[in-house]
Write a protein that holds these residues in place. Structure first.
Motif, PDB file in Angstrom:
ATOM      1  N   VAL A  16     -64.097 -68.046 -13.212  1.00  0.00           N
ATOM      2  CA  VAL A  16     -63.354 -67.084 -12.391  1.00  0.00           C
ATOM      3  C   VAL A  16     -64.284 -65.933 -12.015  1.00  0.00           C
ATOM      4  CG1 VAL A  16     -61.349 -65.551 -12.240  1.00  0.00           C
ATOM      5  CG2 VAL A  16     -61.194 -67.653 -13.595  1.00  0.00           C
ATOM      6  N   GLY A  24     -57.946 -61.565 -10.951  1.00  0.00           N
ATOM      7  CA  GLY A  24     -58.897 -62.479 -11.592  1.00  0.00           C
ATOM      8  C   GLY A  24     -58.664 -62.573 -13.091  1.00  0.00           C
ATOM      9  N   TYR A  93     -62.216 -70.400  -9.529  1.00  0.00           N
ATOM     10  CA  TYR A  93     -61.400 -69.492  -8.718  1.00  0.00           C
ATOM     11  C   TYR A  93     -62.331 -68.374  -8.226  1.00  0.00           C
ATOM     12  CZ  TYR A  93     -57.929 -65.949  -7.479  1.00  0.00           C
ATOM     13  OH  TYR A  93     -57.207 -64.994  -6.803  1.00  0.00           O
ATOM     14  N   ASN A  94     -62.658 -68.438  -6.927  1.00  0.00           N
ATOM     15  CA  ASN A  94     -63.569 -67.455  -6.326  1.00  0.00           C
ATOM     16  C   ASN A  94     -62.752 -66.278  -5.838  1.00  0.00           C
ATOM     17  OD1 ASN A  94     -65.830 -69.099  -6.858  1.00  0.00           O
ATOM     18  ND2 ASN A  94     -65.310 -70.357  -5.084  1.00  0.00           N
ATOM     19  N   ASN A  95     -62.615 -65.311  -6.709  1.00  0.00           N
ATOM     20  CA  ASN A  95     -61.654 -64.221  -6.547  1.00  0.00           C
ATOM     21  C   ASN A  95     -62.304 -62.885  -6.214  1.00  0.00           C
ATOM     22  OD1 ASN A  95     -59.072 -62.625  -7.588  1.00  0.00           O
ATOM     23  ND2 ASN A  95     -60.797 -61.911  -8.821  1.00  0.00           N
ATOM     24  N   ASN A 146     -60.137 -70.398  -3.435  1.00  0.00           N
ATOM     25  CA  ASN A 146     -60.755 -69.167  -2.944  1.00  0.00           C
ATOM     26  C   ASN A 146     -59.685 -68.118  -2.712  1.00  0.00           C
ATOM     27  OD1 ASN A 146     -63.373 -70.274  -2.879  1.00  0.00           O
ATOM     28  ND2 ASN A 146     -62.941 -71.235  -0.893  1.00  0.00           N
ATOM     29  N   CYS A 147     -60.087 -66.849  -2.861  1.00  0.00           N
ATOM     30  CA  CYS A 147     -59.112 -65.786  -2.637  1.00  0.00           C
ATOM     31  C   CYS A 147     -59.270 -65.203  -1.237  1.00  0.00           C
ATOM     32  CB  CYS A 147     -59.269 -64.687  -3.682  1.00  0.00           C
ATOM     33  SG  CYS A 147     -57.885 -63.551  -3.623  1.00  0.00           S
ATOM     34  N   VAL A 233     -52.607 -69.985  -8.234  1.00  0.00           N
ATOM     35  CA  VAL A 233     -54.000 -70.419  -8.398  1.00  0.00           C
ATOM     36  C   VAL A 233     -54.050 -71.615  -9.354  1.00  0.00           C
ATOM     37  CG1 VAL A 233     -56.259 -69.760  -9.358  1.00  0.00           C
ATOM     38  CG2 VAL A 233     -54.998 -68.152  -7.905  1.00  0.00           C
TER      39      VAL A 233
END
Ligand SMILES: NC(=O)c1ccc[n+]([C@@H]2O[C@H](COP(=O)([O-])OP(=O)(O)OC[C@H]3O[C@@H](n4cnc5c(N)ncnc54)[C@H](O)[C@@H]3O)[C@@H](O)[C@H]2O)c1
Length: 257
Positions: A16, A24, A93-95, A146-147, A233
């Motif tokens: 994350v 996140g 998780y690209n936050n 992705n966020c 997510v």
């Protein structure tokens, strides 16, 4: 008695970015509760160490790697460190993201701010995917979330750099989803509406009336909680969404409707 459900990420490793605060951190905690070993990648080490401690205290497994997602070497090191610590990478998780100055019209806006927002929100997500994907392929496939934001789905005044960056996140999400759809990696994006985190508290400090006005415009008449985004997510990162790739999922109390 309710049937026991197996943890959805048992045996898996989740990464994350920006996982030491806000949305996140909520996602990192949720992955750990569902059995994942979690690598938290973010800039501030002290907050990162606290996040790891809070996950361990709840019985989960986590580690921290100091990362600047806008920097290629740092992102490479992030993935290397994840593989070194946990031996694999299954979901990411690209936050990590920033808003920049959100009160400036374009004629008065600062180029350096534009470059910084793009470096973190756009290049950061692009670099993260670039280096995560070989590791996820090595693990036999997985998922990336992705966020983006409600700002990725519409326009809004006085933060053109932020709105542009979140639209770009959706462009990358859809394109990379197509690249890897046949090879076992799904790529999706979440588009949160207003969620109460430090990011929003700082943006609206001294402008509480504006925040109240924006909240009143949300059909559900309330802002979101970090856990409410984390739940989405986890669904997108889990096998429950195994037929879903390339989507932009609003989590916003009806704002997009
Ligand atoms: N809070 C909201 O209302 C809202 C709405 C839509 C989208 N978002 C998005 O959700 C994401 C998380 O936001 P949040 O509200 O939890 O904010 P936050 O400020 O609490 O968290 C952002 C995280 O990103 C990290 N980060 C920033 N720059 C970084 C960099 N260069 N390298 C590594 N990490 C970096 C920060 O350390 C922090 O952990 C962001 O992408 C934001 O744009 C938030």
């Amino acid at each position: 008695m309710a049937e026991m459900r197996a943890p959805r990420f048992e045996g898996k490793v989740a990464l994350v970015t920006g996982g030491n605060g806000g949305i996140g951190l909520a996602a990192a905690r949720a992955f750990a509760r569902e059995g994942a070993r979690v690598m938290i990648a973010a800039r501030r080490r002290s907050q990162g160490d606290e996040a790891v401690e809070s996950i361990r205290a709840a019985g989960g497994e986590a580690a921290f790697v100091e990362t600047d997602v806008s920097d290629r070497d740092s992102v490479r090191e992030m993935v290397r460190s994840c593989l070194g610590t946990f031996g694999r990478l299954d979901v990411a998780y690209n936050n990590a993201g920033i808003t920049g100055h959100v009160t400036t019209e374009i004629a008065d806006a600062d180029e350096a701010m534009f470059d910084q927002v793009m470096a973190i929100n756009v290049r950061g997500v692009w670099l993260s995917m670039k280096y995560e994907i070989p590791a996820i392929l090595e693990a036999g496939g997985g998922a990336i979330v992705n966020c983006s934001s409600y700002a990725g789905l519409r326009g809004g005044p006085r933060s053109s750099a932020y709105y542009a960056s979140k639209h770009a996140v959706l462009g990358m999400t859809k394109s990379v989803a197509l690249e890897y759809a046949a090879r076992g990696i799904r790529v999706n994006a979440v588009c949160p509406g207003l969620v109460m985190t430090d990011l929003i508290a700082n943006n609206f400090a001294g402008a509480e009336e504006k925040l109240a006005m924006l909240t009143a415009r949300i059909p559900m008449q309330r802002t979101g909680e970090p856990d409410e985004v984390a739940d989405a997510v986890l669904w997108l990162a889990s096998d429950e969404s195994r037929l879903v790739t390339g989507i932009a999922m609003p989590i916003d109390g009806g704002t997009q409707v």
